[in-house]
Design a protein around this motif. Structure first.
Motif, short mmCIF file in Angstrom:
data_model
loop_
_atom_site.label_atom_id
_atom_site.label_comp_id
_atom_site.label_asym_id
_atom_site.label_seq_id
_atom_site.Cartn_x
_atom_site.Cartn_y
_atom_site.Cartn_z
N TRP A 39 0.83 -1.20 0.00
CA TRP A 39 0.00 0.00 0.00
C TRP A 39 0.87 1.25 0.00
N ASN A 40 0.33 2.29 -0.64
CA ASN A 40 1.01 3.57 -0.77
C ASN A 40 0.58 4.47 0.38
N LYS A 41 1.51 4.74 1.29
CA LYS A 41 1.18 5.51 2.48
C LYS A 41 0.79 6.95 2.15
N ASN B 292 4.02 1.90 -8.86
CA ASN B 292 5.26 2.66 -8.82
C ASN B 292 5.03 4.12 -9.19
N ASP B 293 4.06 4.36 -10.06
CA ASP B 293 3.74 5.72 -10.51
C ASP B 293 2.65 6.37 -9.66
N SER B 294 2.28 5.74 -8.54
CA SER B 294 1.25 6.25 -7.64
C SER B 294 -0.10 6.43 -8.34
N LYS B 295 -0.39 5.54 -9.28
CA LYS B 295 -1.67 5.59 -9.98
C LYS B 295 -2.68 4.60 -9.40
N TRP C 223 9.62 -10.13 -4.48
CA TRP C 223 10.64 -9.55 -5.37
C TRP C 223 10.34 -8.10 -5.72
N VAL C 224 9.07 -7.71 -5.62
CA VAL C 224 8.69 -6.33 -5.95
C VAL C 224 9.30 -5.34 -4.96
N ARG C 225 9.60 -5.80 -3.75
CA ARG C 225 10.15 -4.91 -2.73
C ARG C 225 11.39 -4.17 -3.21
N LEU D 81 9.25 6.20 -3.34
CA LEU D 81 7.87 5.77 -3.06
C LEU D 81 7.73 5.42 -1.58
N ASN D 82 6.68 5.92 -0.95
CA ASN D 82 6.43 5.68 0.47
C ASN D 82 5.44 4.54 0.60
N TRP D 83 5.93 3.33 0.81
CA TRP D 83 5.09 2.14 0.77
C TRP D 83 5.37 1.25 1.98
N ASP D 84 4.49 0.29 2.15
CA ASP D 84 4.72 -0.78 3.12
C ASP D 84 3.95 -2.00 2.63
#
Length: 388
Positions: free
Chosen positions: A126-128, A234-237, A246-248, A255-258
């Protein structure tokens, strides 16, 4: 004359590795195996992913099999039914060394037909920043399907991004994505007697919710498979996707993710995920099947396998020494392990491609509104019975 005699006595164990290069560490592991097995040499052929499985199958069907090959575990039943591979039995100690349910990914009719060599699970990214922009707590991801939908709806309404990345392209991972919903709701496709149980309340809930997510997903889900969705993330869309570990290491630095365990359905008994493995299969008719089995188990022993997993960013197959330290150093590994205990295997079918296509058609029919979830599930359950 002596060197010629030695060459005549030497047996070559042929092996096909799918990909662009020999797996890291395999050159040394193979050299050690050759030293421990005098009279045998290993010849590895590297074949690109797009042609690999087809060539392995063609060689076996033509009666000129490779000794050992990297295959998707989903193909093992088909190979076994056609008498093209030999069993690779595991001792109780070997079975117990794996995480729960892993051995079931290579088991058909009570027999193991391959040695797991690569393993993937999924978790929720998820995008924080998008959560915060929508007024949601950026540190609190959804834990249930209802929360997933509600948060995705809020993000869709209050930001320029879609709340959730939904896969429905004519591509294998569309079926995989749906099966993650099945295994986070205590569902299954086949039971312990290999009977089709797709048309169940748990799976109907999964398919219904999958279709419901269209409302909060990117436009045109049938144009997207999971790697396409990763690019959107990755583009916040899109604010949330389910993807592998592997995506990590492929996400943009800024990008601010968790990452969190996959949200659970109403029938869930605990964290779940689809358990996908690839395997080393030993083909019949080479005359050195026992040596090929020994090589497969040597390459995938706990020490060698964990080295391979760390190198490739794959979910560990076993709770070996080093896994706890890996999670402690990088907690984002944790969610990919949490779902294993209640996860389920990729179902084994004799005609796997037909099964896969039927499942993709089912998902697409619901996503596009061409069928109700009830009708799509019932029709597909009847169809795939012919592919067992």
């Amino acid at each position: 004359m002596a060197p010629m005699a030695m060459a005549q006595d030497e047996t070559t164990v042929t092996m096909i590795q799918c990909g662009d290069a020999l797996a890291e560490g395999y050159d040394g592991f193979i050299k050690e195996w050759e030293e421990n097995n005098p009279g045998y040499k290993v010849d590895v052929e590297i074949i690109g992913w797009s042609q690999c499985q087809e060539k392995i199958t063609t060689l076996a069907a033509a009666g000129t099999p490779v000794g050992l090959a990297y295959v998707g575990s989903r193909t093992l039943k088909q190979f076994a039914e056609n008498d093209l591979i030999v069993p690779v039995p595991m001792s109780e100690e070997e079975k117990a060394s794996y995480y729960p349910n892993i051995v079931s990914t290579v088991t058909y009719d009570g027999t193991q037909w391959g040695v797991p060599v690569a393993f993937s699970t999924k978790a929720l990214y998820w995008n924080k920043d998008l959560f915060e922009e929508a007024g949601l707590d950026p540190e609190t991801p959804p834990k249930t399907w209802q929360e997933l939908y509600d948060m995705a709806a809020t993000i869709t309404e209050k930001t320029a991004a879609a709340g959730y990345g939904l896969s429905a392209k004519t591509f294998d991972n569309t079926m995989h994505q749906y099966l993650h919903w099945v295994y986070t709701n205590n569902g299954k496709v086949t039971d312990e007697n290999d009977e089709i149980v797709l048309d169940s309340p748990q799976n109907l809930e999964a398919l219904t919710w999958y279709g419901k997510m269209v409302d909060v997903a990117q436009e045109g889900p049938t144009a997207y498979e999971q790697d396409d969705l990763t690019a959107l993330f990755n583009d916040s869309k899109v604010a949330m996707i389910q993807q592998g570990p592997w995506v990590r290491v492929r996400l943009d630095e800024g990008l601010n993710w968790d990452v969190a365990p996959l949200p659970l359905g109403p029938q869930a008994e605990g964290p779940g995920t689809l358990l996908i493995t690839d395997s080393l299969a030993v083909f019949k008719g080479t005359g050195y099947e026992e040596q090929a089995i020994d090589l497969a188990k040597w390459l995938t022993n706990p020490e060698h396998q964990f080295f391979y997993e760390k190198t490739h960013g794959l979910t560990p197959l076993r709770p070996v020494a080093g896994v706890e330290e890996m999670v402690a150093e990088d907690p984002t590994w944790g969610p990919f392990l949490d779902g294993i205990s209640h996860g389920g295997p990729e179902p084994l079918f004799t005609d796997y491609k037909a099964f896969q296509n039927a499942m993709i058609d089912m998902v697409q029919a619901v996503v596009t509104g061409n069928k109700s979830p009830e009708d799509a599930l019932k029709d597909t359950a009847e169809e795939i019975d012919a592919y067992k």
